[in-house]
Design an enzyme around this catalytic site. Structure first.
Site, PDB file in Angstrom:
ATOM      1  N   ARG A 273      29.022  -6.161  -2.667  1.00 20.69           N
ATOM      2  CA  ARG A 273      30.183  -5.285  -2.904  1.00 20.69           C
ATOM      3  C   ARG A 273      29.919  -4.333  -4.067  1.00 20.69           C
ATOM      4  NH1 ARG A 273      34.398  -7.039  -5.687  1.00 20.69           N
ATOM      5  NH2 ARG A 273      34.457  -9.125  -4.760  1.00 20.69           N
TER       6      ARG A 273
ATOM      7  N   TYR B  57      41.789  18.383   5.194  1.00 21.71           N
ATOM      8  CA  TYR B  57      41.609  17.353   6.224  1.00 21.71           C
ATOM      9  C   TYR B  57      42.861  16.472   6.283  1.00 21.71           C
ATOM     10  CZ  TYR B  57      39.862  13.242   8.623  1.00 21.71           C
ATOM     11  OH  TYR B  57      39.714  12.194   9.498  1.00 21.71           O
TER      12      TYR B  57
ATOM     13  N   ASP C 174      34.704  19.346  -0.392  1.00 19.25           N
ATOM     14  CA  ASP C 174      34.443  18.560   0.817  1.00 19.25           C
ATOM     15  C   ASP C 174      33.441  19.377   1.629  1.00 19.25           C
ATOM     16  OD1 ASP C 174      34.436  17.350   3.307  1.00 19.25           O
ATOM     17  OD2 ASP C 174      36.561  16.810   3.231  1.00 19.25           O
TER      18      ASP C 174
ATOM     19  N   LYS D 286      29.987  12.154  10.129  1.00 17.65           N
ATOM     20  CA  LYS D 286      29.879  13.369  10.927  1.00 17.65           C
ATOM     21  C   LYS D 286      28.406  13.798  11.043  1.00 17.65           C
ATOM     22  CE  LYS D 286      34.328  12.882  10.832  1.00 17.65           C
ATOM     23  NZ  LYS D 286      35.185  13.560   9.868  1.00 17.65           N
TER      24      LYS D 286
END
Ligand SMILES: *Cc1c(COP(=O)(O)O)cnc(C)c1O
Length: 374
Positions: free
Chosen positions: A47, A99, A171, A196
């Site tokens: 983690r 977004y 972004d 993406k």
């Protein structure tokens, strides 16, 4: 080293133990302590950090021209980690067509997180300036934006932010580091939805933040937040993301070529009212895009003269373009954004968004022409 060479070799040093040319996939959740309790490899628990993720981060930082990158389980996780590191009471300035996941996050969670925000036209510097408040700590730009492909001037926004003691995040998902490097234009932090173009095959979720010079303290705070909140990405995801990076420049080249052909064909069709593609000289952001991007990307959106019904019918008639959300994979996708944006959509009802894939451009244009002909 040029981008194509860097992409192939970044993070790809053969494995020291076996000589394997492809990086090992380390699935371990925990790492051995030395007898004195120290950590011989600096790793303790998945983690907090893991070796496959570290390889991807080094490679992405090199491609974005950044100092440090952090990998996350998704683009939303990456953005949320950064927002959770802002001082209480901070104001964030978003673009109108940010977004939709971040719009939702801002409207639903900011009050609980003691953050404030406004939405402005970031493609226009005077209106961005007017929307800043004394508490603005972050300008959040998205260029090209999703789904209207609006362009904002990264260098000008960085100047505006820095004059107010604020930071600029870009972004960079639509452009990928291959087409645009916001950090070299003055931005402080880059966000990537690795899901993406970087992943590139519609089979892995991931996100990343890349920090520019002088942002070490913020990067360290975000690193600790990632571990504290559990926003890390899994090893297989990081491994697939790293594999995707190697072919990213070659894929982006083909995406751009196909998207330009599609945008031109759509622009010449009488059923199409408007094409949004920054590569077209008629696009209002074309000059800025030409200055700050290497090419114009694989995303195109267009508006049907016949409005919502015509848009839905056109999407239904397409055979090669699959009607699905997301973008950046090998296969071409079409989406009626307004239908996916929940009860208060911000995209025009007449708009279809295309993720132009890696098929032959003539096949893609042919499919669009038959769908528009009805
Ligand atoms: C998809 C996307 C995101 C969110 O990324 P996930 O990996 O889906 O969480 C953020 N910004 C843009 C521009 C996107 O397209």
């Amino acid at each position: 080293m040029r981008m194509e060479t860097l992409a192939v070799h970044a993070g790809a040093t053969p494995d020291a133990e076996t000589g394997a040319v492809v990086p090992p996939l380390h699935l371990a959740t925990t790492f051995e302590h030395a007898p004195d309790g120290s950590l011989p490899h600096g790793l303790i628990y998945q983690r907090t950090d893991h070796p496959t993720q570290q390889r991807f981060e080094q490679a992405l930082a090199a491609l974005e021209g950044g100092v440090r990158a952090l990998y996350f389980g998704s683009g939303m996780a990456a953005g949320s980690a950064l927002l959770q590191c802002l001082p209480p009471g901070s104001h964030v300035l978003f673009p109108h067509d940010v977004y939709h996941g971040f719009r939702h996050l801002a409207l639903e969670y900011f009050a609980r997180w003691n953050l404030r925000c406004d939405f402005a036209d970031l493609s226009d510097i005077p209106s961005t300036h007017a929307a800043l408040t004394p508490l603005t700590r972050l300008i959040w730009a998205e260029t090209p934006s999703n789904p209207l492909l609006q362009i904002s001037d990264i260098a000008a926004l960085a100047e505006l932010a820095h004059a107010r003691g604020a930071r600029l995040l870009v972004d960079n998902t639509f452009a990928s580091p291959v087409l645009q490097q916001p950090l070299t234009l003055g931005a402080d932090v880059v966000l990537q939805s690795v899901t993406k173009y970087i992943g590139g095959h519609s089979d892995t979720m991931g996100g990343a933040l890349v920090f520019g010079a002088g942002l070490d303290a913020l990067a360290e705070q975000v690193f600790r937040t990632r571990a504290a909140v559990g926003l890390h990405g899994a090893p297989l995801g990081a491994w697939l993301a790293l594999r995707g990076l190697h072919s990213l420049p070659a894929r982006m080249d083909w995406h751009c070529r196909n998207a330009f052909a599609v945008a031109q064909a759509l622009g010449a069709h009488p059923a199409v009212a408007r094409v949004h593609y920054p590569g077209l000289p008629t696009h209002p952001g074309h000059a800025v895009a030409a200055r700050q991007m290497r090419d114009f990307g694989g995303m195109v959106s267009f508006e049907l003269a016949g409005g919502r019904e015509a848009a839905l019918a056109c999407a239904a008639r397409l055979k090669l373009f699959i009607n699905a959300t997301s973008l950046g994979g090998c296969e071409s996708l079409v989406e009626h954004r307004a239908s996916t944006e929940g009860p208060t959509p911000t995209s025009p009802q007449s708009l279809l968004r295309l993720s132009v894939g890696l098929e032959h451009p003539d096949d893609l244009v042919g499919d669009l022409m038959q769908a528009l002909a009805g």
